[in-house]
Structures are given as C-alpha cells and as structure tokens.
Design a protein around this motif. Structure first.
Motif, PDB file in Angstrom:
ATOM      1  N   ASP A   1     -34.938 -36.263  -4.037  1.00 18.16           N
ATOM      2  CA  ASP A   1     -35.211 -37.493  -3.293  1.00 18.16           C
ATOM      3  C   ASP A   1     -35.453 -38.678  -4.217  1.00 18.16           C
ATOM      4  OD1 ASP A   1     -34.817 -36.816  -0.640  1.00 18.16           O
ATOM      5  OD2 ASP A   1     -36.836 -36.028  -0.368  1.00 18.16           O
ATOM      6  N   PHE A   2     -35.649 -38.426  -5.508  1.00 22.85           N
ATOM      7  CA  PHE A   2     -35.729 -39.546  -6.454  1.00 22.85           C
ATOM      8  C   PHE A   2     -34.440 -40.360  -6.442  1.00 22.85           C
ATOM      9  CE2 PHE A   2     -39.269 -37.425  -8.904  1.00 22.85           C
ATOM     10  CZ  PHE A   2     -40.159 -38.468  -8.776  1.00 22.85           C
ATOM     11  N   LEU A   3     -33.309 -39.716  -6.120  1.00 19.95           N
ATOM     12  CA  LEU A   3     -32.040 -40.441  -6.043  1.00 19.95           C
ATOM     13  C   LEU A   3     -32.096 -41.505  -4.946  1.00 19.95           C
ATOM     14  CD1 LEU A   3     -29.483 -37.509  -6.458  1.00 19.95           C
ATOM     15  CD2 LEU A   3     -30.266 -39.123  -8.208  1.00 19.95           C
ATOM     16  N   ARG A   4     -32.742 -41.186  -3.841  1.00 20.19           N
ATOM     17  CA  ARG A   4     -32.877 -42.151  -2.746  1.00 20.19           C
ATOM     18  C   ARG A   4     -33.760 -43.318  -3.177  1.00 20.19           C
ATOM     19  NH1 ARG A   4     -34.377 -39.856   2.845  1.00 20.19           N
ATOM     20  NH2 ARG A   4     -33.136 -41.665   3.412  1.00 20.19           N
ATOM     21  N   LEU A   5     -34.797 -43.018  -3.953  1.00 19.14           N
ATOM     22  CA  LEU A   5     -35.670 -44.075  -4.438  1.00 19.14           C
ATOM     23  C   LEU A   5     -34.942 -44.930  -5.473  1.00 19.14           C
ATOM     24  CD1 LEU A   5     -37.667 -42.166  -2.995  1.00 19.14           C
ATOM     25  CD2 LEU A   5     -39.309 -42.625  -4.837  1.00 19.14           C
TER      26      LEU A   5
ATOM     27  N   GLY B   1     -48.499 -52.541   4.960  1.00 21.82           N
ATOM     28  CA  GLY B   1     -47.286 -52.195   5.692  1.00 21.82           C
ATOM     29  C   GLY B   1     -46.709 -50.835   5.361  1.00 21.82           C
ATOM     30  N   VAL B   2     -47.509 -49.968   4.730  1.00 27.56           N
ATOM     31  CA  VAL B   2     -47.035 -48.646   4.317  1.00 27.56           C
ATOM     32  C   VAL B   2     -47.726 -47.575   5.152  1.00 27.56           C
ATOM     33  CG1 VAL B   2     -47.033 -47.000   2.402  1.00 27.56           C
ATOM     34  CG2 VAL B   2     -46.450 -49.381   1.987  1.00 27.56           C
ATOM     35  N   HIS B   3     -46.943 -46.579   5.594  1.00 31.49           N
ATOM     36  CA  HIS B   3     -47.474 -45.538   6.467  1.00 31.49           C
ATOM     37  C   HIS B   3     -48.027 -44.342   5.712  1.00 31.49           C
ATOM     38  CE1 HIS B   3     -44.515 -47.793   8.882  1.00 31.49           C
ATOM     39  NE2 HIS B   3     -45.301 -47.520   9.906  1.00 31.49           N
ATOM     40  N   ASP B   4     -47.606 -44.147   4.463  1.00 33.06           N
ATOM     41  CA  ASP B   4     -47.967 -42.938   3.710  1.00 33.06           C
ATOM     42  C   ASP B   4     -48.195 -43.308   2.248  1.00 33.06           C
ATOM     43  OD1 ASP B   4     -48.413 -40.309   2.984  1.00 33.06           O
ATOM     44  OD2 ASP B   4     -46.316 -39.700   3.125  1.00 33.06           O
ATOM     45  N   SER B   5     -49.249 -44.082   2.026  1.00 31.21           N
ATOM     46  CA  SER B   5     -49.506 -44.617   0.685  1.00 31.21           C
ATOM     47  C   SER B   5     -49.704 -43.524  -0.355  1.00 31.21           C
ATOM     48  CB  SER B   5     -50.748 -45.516   0.722  1.00 31.21           C
ATOM     49  OG  SER B   5     -51.020 -46.059  -0.546  1.00 31.21           O
ATOM     50  N   GLY B   6     -50.233 -42.372   0.067  1.00 29.09           N
ATOM     51  CA  GLY B   6     -50.514 -41.304  -0.885  1.00 29.09           C
ATOM     52  C   GLY B   6     -49.363 -40.359  -1.138  1.00 29.09           C
ATOM     53  N   CYS B   7     -48.181 -40.666  -0.634  1.00 28.55           N
ATOM     54  CA  CYS B   7     -47.036 -39.778  -0.857  1.00 28.55           C
ATOM     55  C   CYS B   7     -46.799 -39.560  -2.351  1.00 28.55           C
ATOM     56  CB  CYS B   7     -45.777 -40.360  -0.218  1.00 28.55           C
ATOM     57  SG  CYS B   7     -44.285 -39.356  -0.516  1.00 28.55           S
ATOM     58  N   PRO B   8     -46.748 -38.320  -2.808  1.00 31.42           N
ATOM     59  CA  PRO B   8     -46.578 -38.041  -4.242  1.00 31.42           C
ATOM     60  C   PRO B   8     -45.116 -38.091  -4.687  1.00 31.42           C
ATOM     61  CG  PRO B   8     -46.844 -35.990  -3.069  1.00 31.42           C
ATOM     62  CD  PRO B   8     -46.958 -37.078  -2.032  1.00 31.42           C
ATOM     63  N   LEU B   9     -44.446 -39.157  -4.339  1.00 27.95           N
ATOM     64  CA  LEU B   9     -43.072 -39.374  -4.789  1.00 27.95           C
ATOM     65  C   LEU B   9     -42.857 -40.886  -4.852  1.00 27.95           C
ATOM     66  CD1 LEU B   9     -40.610 -37.433  -5.439  1.00 27.95           C
ATOM     67  CD2 LEU B   9     -39.621 -38.296  -3.327  1.00 27.95           C
ATOM     68  N   LYS B  10     -42.817 -41.421  -6.070  1.00 24.47           N
ATOM     69  CA  LYS B  10     -42.757 -42.865  -6.252  1.00 24.47           C
ATOM     70  C   LYS B  10     -41.945 -43.199  -7.498  1.00 24.47           C
ATOM     71  CE  LYS B  10     -47.257 -44.136  -4.245  1.00 24.47           C
ATOM     72  NZ  LYS B  10     -47.488 -42.883  -3.516  1.00 24.47           N
ATOM     73  N   ILE B  11     -41.328 -44.383  -7.466  1.00 23.60           N
ATOM     74  CA  ILE B  11     -40.775 -45.003  -8.671  1.00 23.60           C
ATOM     75  C   ILE B  11     -41.312 -46.423  -8.714  1.00 23.60           C
ATOM     76  CG2 ILE B  11     -38.722 -45.858  -9.851  1.00 23.60           C
ATOM     77  CD1 ILE B  11     -37.142 -43.534  -8.749  1.00 23.60           C
ATOM     78  N   VAL B  12     -41.804 -46.837  -9.872  1.00 18.08           N
ATOM     79  CA  VAL B  12     -42.395 -48.163 -10.008  1.00 18.08           C
ATOM     80  C   VAL B  12     -41.993 -48.760 -11.352  1.00 18.08           C
ATOM     81  CG1 VAL B  12     -44.538 -47.172 -10.933  1.00 18.08           C
ATOM     82  CG2 VAL B  12     -44.579 -49.470  -9.926  1.00 18.08           C
ATOM     83  N   ARG B  13     -41.845 -50.069 -11.367  1.00 15.09           N
ATOM     84  CA  ARG B  13     -41.599 -50.765 -12.622  1.00 15.09           C
ATOM     85  C   ARG B  13     -42.838 -50.563 -13.517  1.00 15.09           C
ATOM     86  NH1 ARG B  13     -37.912 -54.891 -13.472  1.00 15.09           N
ATOM     87  NH2 ARG B  13     -37.661 -55.111 -11.207  1.00 15.09           N
TER      88      ARG B  13
END
Length: 250
Positions: free
Chosen positions: A106-110, A151-163
């Motif tokens: 799912d990182f590909l989607r991010l 505006g986020v529904h699942d802030s703690g989701c353990p799947l993220k990409i950030v600058r």
C-alpha cells in the motif's frame, strides 16, 4: 550501512517482536521491486527485552538495503519513529508497524500522492482489531478531529509517507505519532488520507492499553489544541540577507 540520499526510507519501530522479524523483509520484496524509489528499510529497536535485536542484526547483515539503530532502553513509539526520521537521509520517509497489520504494498498508493502532498497517511478499512481497541480508536479519532479539525479519520494509522523536512519541523513529544496530520497542517503543509488494507496480528502481542490508546491521547489532544490556538505567523516582505532564500529553500 550508508543510507542513500535519493529514495525513500521506511522506518519500522520494533519492541519485543522477535517472532515477526523474519516475516518483515519477505513482506517488503514486492514493494521494493515495484517502487519508483530506491527503498531503504530502517529497523529501530526500541529497547526490546526479548531476542529482537539479534534478529534485527541478522536481517541487516544479509540485506544491503536494510539498516538498524537500537535504543539503550525502551523510549516509546514516537521516539523510535523520530529517531528513524532523524537518521534517514532521504527526502521522503515512511513508517509502518512491525506487526504487518498494514500491507507494505500500500506504500505504492501513498507514493502516487506525494507529488502534491507533504503527508500521505492511510485510513484502515475493515479493521481487524479487538472491539475494545476499535471503539477506543473511533472515539479518540472523533475527539481529536472535533478539537483539531485536521479532517482525518484515522490519524493513528501505522502507514504513512511524509516529507522528511516537514517531519523534523514537528515538535517532538511522547505520543506525537498520533498527530502527524495536525502537526503537518500547523506548518501550512498539505495532507491527504487514503484507504489502505488492514489485517489481523499474526505474531507478537499488542501494546494496547487504556492509558496509551485512550486517556493519554485525550490529554495530548487538548495540549495540541492549545498550541494551535496560540499559533502565530508572520511574513517577511523584504530583507537584505543575500543568502536568505537559499538558506530556507529545500
């Protein structure tokens, strides 16, 4: 291990997950082969008291794209994520839990969203957690959004990409990993949330308890709301410092 500057670093915090570490790298093979980035995996041992560190060292020894750092003692999830981001050298950094309840693919989607956003975070669909955990998470997310309006529904989701530069500009505190969207928005940056898959835990034990998933986040939310209310901004219209733009330009 030398982390390549061009690419993306995926940080994986680990605390007493010795049984699941052998599953980690095979689970990442398809993503690494499909990603448009050079992918580096950075395992962060958060002071594990089991055999996790030895398993981590084995993984790093046999895989050139895997590195690790290890804490002297347990410091918590936020500290492990922050340390991983600090030790990374890539423009983009990602985060996923070691329990693999989210899918590395799912990182590909991010990745597809980062040309236009500074933080891309997952939203777990069809969550496979206990009823108590899901109920506490639902309430915590509702309360957080009511107070912070991120505006986020699942802030703690353990799947993220950030600058990475954005991540390192966030104030560091215990529990900050739950507030990445709000802490990104405070900087005037752009956030998007997209659906990702979720799976039952296969190995290890959940670190969930009422304090770290319910009471503590509520206190943190109120503190962050105060910070946002007290936020002050300014715009420089002129300056005489020749290197000013170069110094702040990424």
């Amino acid at each position: 291990m030398k982390i390549k500057s061009k690419g993306i670093t995926i940080v994986i915090p680990i605390y007493n997950e010795e049984e699941g570490i052998a599953r980690l790298l095979p689970a990442f093979e398809d993503y690494i082969n499909s990603s448009k980035f050079e992918v580096t995996i950075l395992l962060v041992n958060d002071g594990s008291t089991d055999n996790s560190l030895n398993e981590i060292k084995k993984a790093a020894a046999y895989n050139e794209h895997v590195g690790f750092i290890s804490f002297e003692k347990n410091a918590g999830l936020s500290a492990a994520i922050r340390a991983g981001f600090e030790k990374s050298a890539t423009k983009w950094v990602g985060y996923i839990d070691a329990d693999l309840q989210t899918d590395p693919m799912d990182f590909l989607r991010l990745e597809a969203m980062i040309p236009n956003y500074d933080l891309v975070t997952g939203r777990r669909t069809g969550r496979k957690d206990s009823a108590v955990k899901k109920m506490s998470s639902t309430f915590a997310n509702w309360f957080r959004d009511s107070m912070l309006h991120d505006g986020v529904h699942d802030s703690g989701c353990p799947l993220k990409i950030v600058r990475r530069s954005v991540a390192l500009d966030m104030p560091f505190f215990k529990g900050m990993h739950r507030f990445f969207p709000a802490l990104t928005l405070i900087q005037g940056k752009k956030v998007i949330e997209i659906p990702v898959k979720h799976f039952p835990r296969v190995t290890g034990k959940s670190k969930f308890n009422v304090w770290n998933r319910f009471l503590s986040p509520l206190q943190d939310t109120l503190a962050l709301r105060w910070m946002m209310k007290r936020q002050s901004t300014y715009t420089i219209s002129e300056n005489s410092i020749k290197s000013y733009k170069a110094a702040i330009h990424e």
